[in-house]
Design an enzyme around this catalytic site. Sequence first.
Site, PDB file in Angstrom:
ATOM      1  N   ALA A  68       6.272  -3.733  -6.319  1.00 60.15           N
ATOM      2  CA  ALA A  68       6.351  -5.198  -6.450  1.00 60.15           C
ATOM      3  C   ALA A  68       5.689  -5.914  -5.278  1.00 60.15           C
ATOM      4  O   ALA A  68       6.004  -5.624  -4.118  1.00 60.15           O
ATOM      5  CB  ALA A  68       7.809  -5.607  -6.539  1.00 60.15           C
ATOM      6  N   SER A 175      15.455  -6.512  -0.834  1.00 62.54           N
ATOM      7  CA  SER A 175      14.476  -7.103   0.094  1.00 62.54           C
ATOM      8  C   SER A 175      15.210  -7.659   1.296  1.00 62.54           C
ATOM      9  O   SER A 175      16.159  -8.440   1.139  1.00 62.54           O
ATOM     10  CB  SER A 175      13.684  -8.218  -0.585  1.00 62.54           C
ATOM     11  OG  SER A 175      12.807  -7.668  -1.508  1.00 62.54           O
ATOM     12  N   LYS A 209      16.618  -1.389  -7.493  1.00 63.08           N
ATOM     13  CA  LYS A 209      15.798  -1.107  -6.307  1.00 63.08           C
ATOM     14  C   LYS A 209      16.669  -1.162  -5.055  1.00 63.08           C
ATOM     15  O   LYS A 209      17.277  -2.188  -4.739  1.00 63.08           O
ATOM     16  CB  LYS A 209      14.635  -2.092  -6.200  1.00 63.08           C
ATOM     17  CG  LYS A 209      13.662  -1.678  -5.098  1.00 63.08           C
ATOM     18  CD  LYS A 209      12.333  -2.341  -5.231  1.00 63.08           C
ATOM     19  CE  LYS A 209      11.368  -1.900  -4.156  1.00 63.08           C
ATOM     20  NZ  LYS A 209      10.109  -2.632  -4.203  1.00 63.08           N
ATOM     21  N   THR A 239      11.477  -2.121   1.649  1.00 65.18           N
ATOM     22  CA  THR A 239      11.055  -2.028   3.049  1.00 65.18           C
ATOM     23  C   THR A 239      12.277  -1.815   3.961  1.00 65.18           C
ATOM     24  O   THR A 239      13.416  -2.052   3.544  1.00 65.18           O
ATOM     25  CB  THR A 239      10.367  -3.331   3.481  1.00 65.18           C
ATOM     26  OG1 THR A 239      11.242  -4.414   3.180  1.00 65.18           O
ATOM     27  CG2 THR A 239       9.041  -3.537   2.762  1.00 65.18           C
ATOM     28  N   GLY A 256       4.772   1.012   4.724  1.00 66.21           N
ATOM     29  CA  GLY A 256       3.680   1.879   5.158  1.00 66.21           C
ATOM     30  C   GLY A 256       4.196   3.202   5.695  1.00 66.21           C
ATOM     31  O   GLY A 256       5.404   3.487   5.637  1.00 66.21           O
TER      32      GLY A 256
HETATM   33  C1  LIG Z   1       4.078  -8.615   1.270  1.00 64.88           C
HETATM   34  C2  LIG Z   1       5.085  -7.808   0.519  1.00 64.88           C
HETATM   35  C3  LIG Z   1       5.813  -8.407  -0.514  1.00 64.88           C
HETATM   36  C4  LIG Z   1       6.775  -7.679  -1.212  1.00 64.88           C
HETATM   37  N1  LIG Z   1       7.469  -8.270  -2.228  1.00 64.88           N
HETATM   38  C5  LIG Z   1       8.424  -7.561  -2.898  1.00 64.88           C
HETATM   39  C6  LIG Z   1       9.155  -8.148  -3.959  1.00 64.88           C
HETATM   40  O1  LIG Z   1       8.957  -9.300  -4.344  1.00 64.88           O
HETATM   41  N2  LIG Z   1      10.124  -7.412  -4.540  1.00 64.88           N
HETATM   42  C7  LIG Z   1      10.393  -6.108  -4.190  1.00 64.88           C
HETATM   43  O2  LIG Z   1      11.267  -5.464  -4.769  1.00 64.88           O
HETATM   44  N3  LIG Z   1       9.677  -5.519  -3.201  1.00 64.88           N
HETATM   45  C8  LIG Z   1       8.711  -6.200  -2.559  1.00 64.88           C
HETATM   46  N4  LIG Z   1       7.998  -5.599  -1.558  1.00 64.88           N
HETATM   47  C9  LIG Z   1       8.314  -4.190  -1.206  1.00 64.88           C
HETATM   48  C10 LIG Z   1       7.360  -3.196  -1.893  1.00 64.88           C
HETATM   49  O3  LIG Z   1       7.427  -3.311  -3.291  1.00 64.88           O
HETATM   50  C11 LIG Z   1       7.696  -1.736  -1.474  1.00 64.88           C
HETATM   51  O4  LIG Z   1       8.982  -1.416  -1.940  1.00 64.88           O
HETATM   52  C12 LIG Z   1       7.679  -1.564   0.041  1.00 64.88           C
HETATM   53  O5  LIG Z   1       6.566  -2.232   0.605  1.00 64.88           O
HETATM   54  C13 LIG Z   1       7.637  -0.082   0.460  1.00 64.88           C
HETATM   55  O6  LIG Z   1       6.541   0.586  -0.103  1.00 64.88           O
HETATM   56  P1  LIG Z   1       5.128   0.786   0.664  1.00 64.88           P
HETATM   57  O7  LIG Z   1       5.419   1.432   1.991  1.00 64.88           O
HETATM   58  O8  LIG Z   1       4.327   1.640  -0.245  1.00 64.88           O
HETATM   59  O9  LIG Z   1       4.540  -0.581   0.798  1.00 64.88           O
HETATM   60  C14 LIG Z   1       7.011  -6.307  -0.867  1.00 64.88           C
HETATM   61  C15 LIG Z   1       6.266  -5.704   0.156  1.00 64.88           C
HETATM   62  C16 LIG Z   1       5.310  -6.430   0.849  1.00 64.88           C
HETATM   63  C17 LIG Z   1       4.522  -5.742   1.938  1.00 64.88           C
END
Ligand SMILES: Cc1cc2nc3c(=O)[nH]c(=O)nc-3n(C[C@H](O)[C@H](O)[C@H](O)COP(=O)(O)O)c2cc1C
Length: 329
Positions: A68, A175, A209, A239, A256
Amino acid sequence: MTRALATLYRLLYDGVLCRLPESTAIALGQTALRLIPFDRLGAFRLEDPRLAVTLGGVRLANPLILAAMYYDARILRRAMGLGFGAVTAKSITREARPGHPQPNLVRVRTAAGPGLVNCNGFQNPGLEAFSGMLARIPHRAPLIVSVAGESVDDYVALVRALGPLGDLVEFNISSPNTKLVYEWSRRPAELVTLLRAVRAATTKPLIVKLSPDFADANEAQIIPAALEAGIRIVNYGNTRRVEEPRLSQRAGGLSGPEIFAGTLANLRRTRRRFGAELEIIATGGVDSPDKALELLREGATAVGYFTGFITRGPILARQILERLLDVPT
Ligand SMILES: Cc1cc2nc3c(=O)[nH]c(=O)nc-3n(C[C@H](O)[C@H](O)[C@H](O)COP(=O)(O)O)c2cc1C
């Protein structure tokens, strides 16, 4: 070809995007995604029936999920042609939200590689406007709609309205950037009511989630309550909350490769504890084929990522899929 595109993107990311202020780089990236038909180039996809998986009974052409972040209809549509087995839309709230003021996203260079910290604060157009946009998107790949609320009523209204427009529904209780949803993980008893109400509000497969910040509550209370309510899929997860003085909120969610070790450990424990009754989307820190493969080998039903899409580029999905097909079966 795949390797050349990956190298080219690294040069672009390190040489250009990383030198721009984050907000400019984001605007540039999103404009490029909106305007350039990358999805028409076969180079980003790999279609092979051996890659298919099912998630909540829905067939995904492969186990990769764009996590997302995007709500723009054109970007979601484009992403569906960029090699993902499913695409998740940004979490939507009942009313439109402007999000937190700038700066709400910063880059971090960790020992594990490039990551992000965001305090986006659910910037989104709200339920009504988003529903109108979604209705126009053909589902070239399954679409996961995501919802975020403050009350049981919010979630029920969101799930009722968006459920029919998605193939699966994810509900965000994790979140870390607003009290809006993060607090749910601190109130597992009230969460039981929420889980049951949401389950009753849609016939679509539901995904909870989870936050990596609440491993004990997730595993002792939240996942058992979800299973009890008839919800069989978790996305582990969101995150990780960190202090970040450069952000307007002085704290945000780290994403990340720095969070990958946690994702792997959470997946292993959860799979061991709940066995095959739970489907697990492992999200957090995937930015290479090896990491995706490791999560799948450890029992992930599917693998999600967002930051890797930015730091490694849209070619990452194809790189992972090529690696998966190399695996002897
Ligand atoms: C700028 C940004 C906006 C995000 N918005 C959402 C969101 O609206 N809803 C959600 O469940 N996760 C959101 N996330 C979290 C990501 O979906 C993901 O779970 C998280 O970044 C960890 O995965 P990654 O390390 O591959 O980025 C967001 C992440 C980022 C960086």
